[in-house]
Design a protein around this motif. Structure first.
Motif, mmCIF file in Angstrom:
data_model
loop_
_atom_site.group_PDB
_atom_site.id
_atom_site.type_symbol
_atom_site.label_atom_id
_atom_site.label_comp_id
_atom_site.label_asym_id
_atom_site.label_seq_id
_atom_site.Cartn_x
_atom_site.Cartn_y
_atom_site.Cartn_z
ATOM 1 N N PRO A 29 -25.331 -8.164 12.516
ATOM 2 C CA PRO A 29 -24.660 -6.954 11.996
ATOM 3 C C PRO A 29 -23.247 -7.202 11.466
ATOM 4 C CG PRO A 29 -24.612 -6.976 14.395
ATOM 5 C CD PRO A 29 -25.375 -8.200 13.991
ATOM 6 N N LEU A 30 -23.082 -8.228 10.649
ATOM 7 C CA LEU A 30 -21.770 -8.542 10.064
ATOM 8 C C LEU A 30 -21.357 -7.457 9.080
ATOM 9 C CD1 LEU A 30 -22.350 -12.310 9.111
ATOM 10 C CD2 LEU A 30 -20.798 -11.483 10.904
ATOM 11 N N GLY A 31 -20.058 -7.368 8.799
ATOM 12 C CA GLY A 31 -19.614 -6.500 7.718
ATOM 13 C C GLY A 31 -19.825 -7.197 6.384
ATOM 14 N N LEU A 32 -19.372 -8.448 6.308
ATOM 15 C CA LEU A 32 -19.451 -9.191 5.042
ATOM 16 C C LEU A 32 -19.767 -10.659 5.327
ATOM 17 C CD1 LEU A 32 -18.900 -9.511 1.960
ATOM 18 C CD2 LEU A 32 -16.460 -9.747 2.525
ATOM 19 N N LEU A 33 -20.785 -11.158 4.644
ATOM 20 C CA LEU A 33 -21.113 -12.587 4.745
ATOM 21 C C LEU A 33 -20.783 -13.240 3.406
ATOM 22 C CD1 LEU A 33 -22.369 -15.106 6.039
ATOM 23 C CD2 LEU A 33 -24.621 -14.261 5.321
ATOM 24 N N LEU A 34 -19.831 -14.170 3.446
ATOM 25 C CA LEU A 34 -19.461 -14.917 2.241
ATOM 26 C C LEU A 34 -20.202 -16.247 2.274
ATOM 27 C CD1 LEU A 34 -15.617 -14.250 2.563
ATOM 28 C CD2 LEU A 34 -17.152 -13.174 0.896
ATOM 29 N N CYS A 35 -21.056 -16.437 1.289
ATOM 30 C CA CYS A 35 -21.833 -17.682 1.216
ATOM 31 C C CYS A 35 -21.095 -18.628 0.272
ATOM 32 C CB CYS A 35 -23.243 -17.399 0.696
ATOM 33 S SG CYS A 35 -24.199 -16.379 1.826
ATOM 34 N N GLY A 36 -20.447 -19.636 0.845
ATOM 35 C CA GLY A 36 -19.627 -20.536 0.039
ATOM 36 C C GLY A 36 -20.448 -21.688 -0.520
ATOM 37 N N MET A 37 -20.275 -21.924 -1.816
ATOM 38 C CA MET A 37 -21.033 -23.029 -2.452
ATOM 39 C C MET A 37 -20.307 -23.454 -3.723
ATOM 40 S SD MET A 37 -24.233 -20.678 -3.590
ATOM 41 C CE MET A 37 -24.156 -19.785 -2.055
ATOM 42 N N ARG A 38 -20.643 -24.668 -4.188
ATOM 43 C CA ARG A 38 -19.946 -25.170 -5.374
ATOM 44 C C ARG A 38 -20.309 -24.379 -6.619
ATOM 45 N NH1 ARG A 38 -19.564 -31.693 -4.610
ATOM 46 N NH2 ARG A 38 -21.671 -31.615 -3.765
ATOM 47 N N ASN A 39 -21.566 -23.885 -6.678
ATOM 48 C CA ASN A 39 -22.004 -23.164 -7.867
ATOM 49 C C ASN A 39 -22.610 -21.809 -7.483
ATOM 50 O OD1 ASN A 39 -23.061 -22.305 -10.293
ATOM 51 N ND2 ASN A 39 -24.858 -23.675 -10.178
ATOM 52 N N ILE A 61 -16.848 -22.305 -3.165
ATOM 53 C CA ILE A 61 -16.087 -23.173 -2.255
ATOM 54 C C ILE A 61 -16.433 -24.615 -2.624
ATOM 55 C CG2 ILE A 61 -15.703 -23.938 0.118
ATOM 56 C CD1 ILE A 61 -14.604 -21.162 -0.238
ATOM 57 N N ASP A 62 -15.461 -25.252 -3.270
ATOM 58 C CA ASP A 62 -15.613 -26.644 -3.687
ATOM 59 C C ASP A 62 -14.553 -27.453 -2.944
ATOM 60 O OD1 ASP A 62 -15.715 -29.094 -4.873
ATOM 61 O OD2 ASP A 62 -15.505 -28.373 -6.939
ATOM 62 N N LEU A 63 -15.007 -28.353 -2.084
ATOM 63 C CA LEU A 63 -14.088 -29.101 -1.226
ATOM 64 C C LEU A 63 -13.715 -30.468 -1.809
ATOM 65 C CD1 LEU A 63 -15.976 -28.385 2.140
ATOM 66 C CD2 LEU A 63 -13.955 -27.191 1.288
ATOM 67 N N ALA A 68 -8.904 -28.192 -5.917
ATOM 68 C CA ALA A 68 -10.117 -27.346 -5.991
ATOM 69 C C ALA A 68 -10.142 -26.355 -4.838
ATOM 70 C CB ALA A 68 -11.375 -28.229 -5.965
ATOM 71 N N ILE A 69 -9.740 -26.795 -3.668
ATOM 72 C CA ILE A 69 -9.755 -25.894 -2.496
ATOM 73 C C ILE A 69 -8.709 -24.798 -2.666
ATOM 74 C CG2 ILE A 69 -9.445 -25.758 0.024
ATOM 75 C CD1 ILE A 69 -10.431 -28.736 0.094
ATOM 76 N N TYR A 107 -14.512 -42.130 -0.360
ATOM 77 C CA TYR A 107 -13.391 -41.187 -0.514
ATOM 78 C C TYR A 107 -13.903 -39.746 -0.617
ATOM 79 C CZ TYR A 107 -9.276 -44.200 -0.775
ATOM 80 O OH TYR A 107 -8.231 -45.039 -0.454
ATOM 81 N N ALA A 108 -14.975 -39.554 -1.400
ATOM 82 C CA ALA A 108 -15.519 -38.189 -1.567
ATOM 83 C C ALA A 108 -16.011 -37.652 -0.223
ATOM 84 C CB ALA A 108 -16.652 -38.217 -2.592
ATOM 85 N N MET A 109 -16.568 -38.536 0.586
ATOM 86 C CA MET A 109 -17.099 -38.105 1.885
ATOM 87 C C MET A 109 -15.969 -37.696 2.831
ATOM 88 S SD MET A 109 -19.449 -40.165 4.565
ATOM 89 C CE MET A 109 -18.084 -41.228 4.946
ATOM 90 N N PHE A 110 -14.916 -38.526 2.924
ATOM 91 C CA PHE A 110 -13.800 -38.135 3.801
ATOM 92 C C PHE A 110 -13.172 -36.831 3.308
ATOM 93 C CE2 PHE A 110 -13.929 -42.435 5.597
ATOM 94 C CZ PHE A 110 -13.682 -42.159 6.935
ATOM 95 N N GLN A 111 -13.111 -36.682 1.984
ATOM 96 C CA GLN A 111 -12.535 -35.459 1.413
ATOM 97 C C GLN A 111 -13.341 -34.224 1.838
ATOM 98 O OE1 GLN A 111 -9.799 -34.576 -0.279
ATOM 99 N NE2 GLN A 111 -10.590 -32.472 -0.374
ATOM 100 N N ALA A 112 -14.653 -34.274 1.670
ATOM 101 C CA ALA A 112 -15.481 -33.094 1.997
ATOM 102 C C ALA A 112 -15.596 -32.908 3.515
ATOM 103 C CB ALA A 112 -16.871 -33.252 1.374
ATOM 104 N N ASN A 113 -15.873 -34.001 4.241
ATOM 105 C CA ASN A 113 -16.184 -33.879 5.669
ATOM 106 C C ASN A 113 -14.956 -33.578 6.523
ATOM 107 O OD1 ASN A 113 -18.649 -34.727 4.755
ATOM 108 N ND2 ASN A 113 -18.892 -36.416 6.178
ATOM 109 N N LEU A 114 -13.816 -34.150 6.132
ATOM 110 C CA LEU A 114 -12.662 -34.041 7.038
ATOM 111 C C LEU A 114 -11.461 -33.349 6.397
ATOM 112 C CD1 LEU A 114 -11.558 -34.667 9.830
ATOM 113 C CD2 LEU A 114 -11.004 -36.972 9.054
ATOM 114 N N LEU A 115 -10.969 -33.906 5.256
ATOM 115 C CA LEU A 115 -9.740 -33.339 4.683
ATOM 116 C C LEU A 115 -9.969 -31.912 4.187
ATOM 117 C CD1 LEU A 115 -8.530 -36.496 2.723
ATOM 118 C CD2 LEU A 115 -7.551 -35.562 4.817
#
Ligand code: NAP
Length: 265
Positions: A29-39, A61-63, A68-69, A107-115
């Motif tokens: 029963p959420l008020g708003l669900l934001l589905c984050g995705m690159r496209n 949401i592009d990490l 981009a963030i 680098y892309a993995m550390f960027q998305a997964n952690l940073l």
């Protein structure tokens, strides 16, 4: 956490665990669900049912970079400060022998997964602190506990997620904001297929656990409701998590049985 009327954001919501989590949250029963995705243009609508979320919205949401963030957070507008439940789920995997791993992918993995996860959490936190209520859920991995060969960089990124979340949990004590990290085991998604392919040259992955994403999503929702701080995997993967907290020789033995520097036939 009582989910009634809350605003939630899930990253990597278009497929895999993120999609399953979004489908499960949409029934709450959420008020708003934001589905984050690159496209968000490619968003496949999610059914909410009669007692489900009042509104479901796809957002970008592009990490992939700090800029981009920042841009995505600006695009969220007033919704950014309204987020009560942030599910940092999006992630990438790369692996194999370190000297063979593609540095761009690392680098892309550390960027998305952690940073990226750290930056998005930092952007969402002030709204939660102001309301003295909220929860940050970070999708780590069993790899953040059990450091197997052929997974060095992925394990480092996920151990970083575990460390970040646990440090933050202690820092947030008394603020009304809590954390949960997921020591996710084998879940049947594109990423698990990719992982089996990438690690499989050197590591015997044939006996890995593999649970449906919807089953894992149900456990995550229960852990959110129960305000748990960590959700571990079941099956054989639970044994690996337990062994990771014991002396190193326990995992060394398992590793010796599974891993060879010579590519497997
Ligand atoms: N499956 C498993 O067995 C397993 C085990 C342990 C941990 N996990 C963790 O669970 C999470 C979800 O994995 P999954 O199995 O569902 O993987 P998946 O099916 O490959 O989905 C990954 C999701 O992350 C998104 N993503 C990747 N890089 C991104 C970026 N730079 N910016 C924004 N979104 C990005 C992808 O978006 P695109 O579609 O645009 O690429 C996709 O939505 C990951 O953090 C993963 O490390 C999975």
């Amino acid at each position: 956490m009582d989910l009634s009327g809350r605003t939630a954001l899930v990253t990597g919501s278009n497929r895999g665990i993120g999609r399953a989590l979004s489908e499960a949250l949409a029934r709450e029963p959420l008020g708003l669900l934001l589905c984050g995705m690159r496209n968000p243009g490619g968003f496949e609508p999610i059914a909410t049912g009669a007692s489900g979320a009042r509104e479901v919205k796809a957002v970008r949401i592009d990490l992939s970079s700090r800029e981009a963030i920042e841009q995505c957070c600006a695009e969220l507008g007033p919704d950014l400060a309204r987020i009560d439940l942030l599910v940092n789920n999006a992630g990438l995997v790369t692996g194999g022998l370190l000297e063979e791993q593609d540095l761009e992918e690392v680098y892309a993995m550390f960027q998305a997964n952690l940073l990226g996860l750290v930056q998005l959490t930092r952007a969402v936190l002030p709204g939660m602190l102001e309301r003295r209520s909220g929860k940050v859920v970070n999708n780590a991995s069993i790899s953040g506990y059990a450091f197997f060969p052929a997974a060095s960089t992925y394990a480092a990124s996920k151990a970083g997620v575990v460390a970040f979340t646990e440090s933050l949990r202690r820092e947030l004590k008394g603020t009304g904001v809590s954390t949960l990290h997921l020591a996710t085991g084998g879940v049947d998604t594109d990423m698990l297929d990719a992982t089996e392919e990438t690690y499989g040259r050197y590591l015997d992955t044939s006996r890995w656990d593999k649970v449906p994403a919807s089953e894992w999503a149900g456990k995550v929702i229960a852990a959110i409701r129960e305000d748990r701080t960590v959700l571990g995997p079941g099956g054989k993967t639970a044994v690996a998590k337990l062994a990771s907290r014991g002396p190193a020789f326990l995992l060394d033995r398992i590793s010796d049985r599974m891993f060879s520097r010579e590519p497997r036939a």
